[in-house]
Design a protein around this motif. Sequence first.
Motif, PDB file in Angstrom:
ATOM      1  N   LEU A  46       0.836  -1.204   0.000  1.00  0.00           N
ATOM      2  CA  LEU A  46       0.000   0.000   0.000  1.00  0.00           C
ATOM      3  C   LEU A  46       0.870   1.253   0.000  1.00  0.00           C
ATOM      4  O   LEU A  46       0.622   2.196  -0.766  1.00  0.00           O
ATOM      5  N   MET A  55      -3.904   9.325  -2.222  1.00  0.00           N
ATOM      6  CA  MET A  55      -4.191   8.606  -0.979  1.00  0.00           C
ATOM      7  C   MET A  55      -5.633   8.113  -0.926  1.00  0.00           C
ATOM      8  O   MET A  55      -5.886   6.958  -0.590  1.00  0.00           O
ATOM      9  N   TYR A  59      -6.460   4.169  -0.771  1.00  0.00           N
ATOM     10  CA  TYR A  59      -7.050   3.642   0.458  1.00  0.00           C
ATOM     11  C   TYR A  59      -8.425   3.033   0.201  1.00  0.00           C
ATOM     12  O   TYR A  59      -8.744   1.960   0.716  1.00  0.00           O
ATOM     13  N   TRP A  62      -7.935  -0.296  -1.618  1.00  0.00           N
ATOM     14  CA  TRP A  62      -7.312  -1.259  -0.701  1.00  0.00           C
ATOM     15  C   TRP A  62      -8.333  -1.798   0.304  1.00  0.00           C
ATOM     16  O   TRP A  62      -8.433  -3.006   0.508  1.00  0.00           O
ATOM     17  N   THR A  63      -9.109  -0.908   0.910  1.00  0.00           N
ATOM     18  CA  THR A  63     -10.112  -1.374   1.874  1.00  0.00           C
ATOM     19  C   THR A  63     -11.226  -2.147   1.176  1.00  0.00           C
ATOM     20  O   THR A  63     -11.762  -3.102   1.739  1.00  0.00           O
TER      21      THR A  63
END
Length: 104
Positions: A46, A55, A59, A62-63
């Motif tokens: 990440l 960002m 993020y 990724w989540t």
Amino acid sequence: MAWVSLMLAGFFEMFGVAMINKVHRDRNWQSFVLLVIGFGGSFLFLANAMKTLPMGTAYAIWTGIGASGGALLGMLFYGESREWKRILFIAMVLGAAVGLKVVS
């Protein structure tokens, strides 16, 4: 390359989530080491992806991969509910992640 790193981060996140379940079941040091490897790899990839990607986008994707992947692993390997509503919302999370990729 940043997108590949982000995908790897998501897969390591899924692995880490699965290892949380393994640690709760087995309670041994090998399971804990795998848990640390999973989340360590996740954060490493990440961080690498965020050198290039914004960002918020990194993020969110990724989540999304981690959450939906964890839910799918629960359905496949741990007997969690496979109700159509659950699958629909997992698909919506994945669709949102793909949408962020398309507009980024």
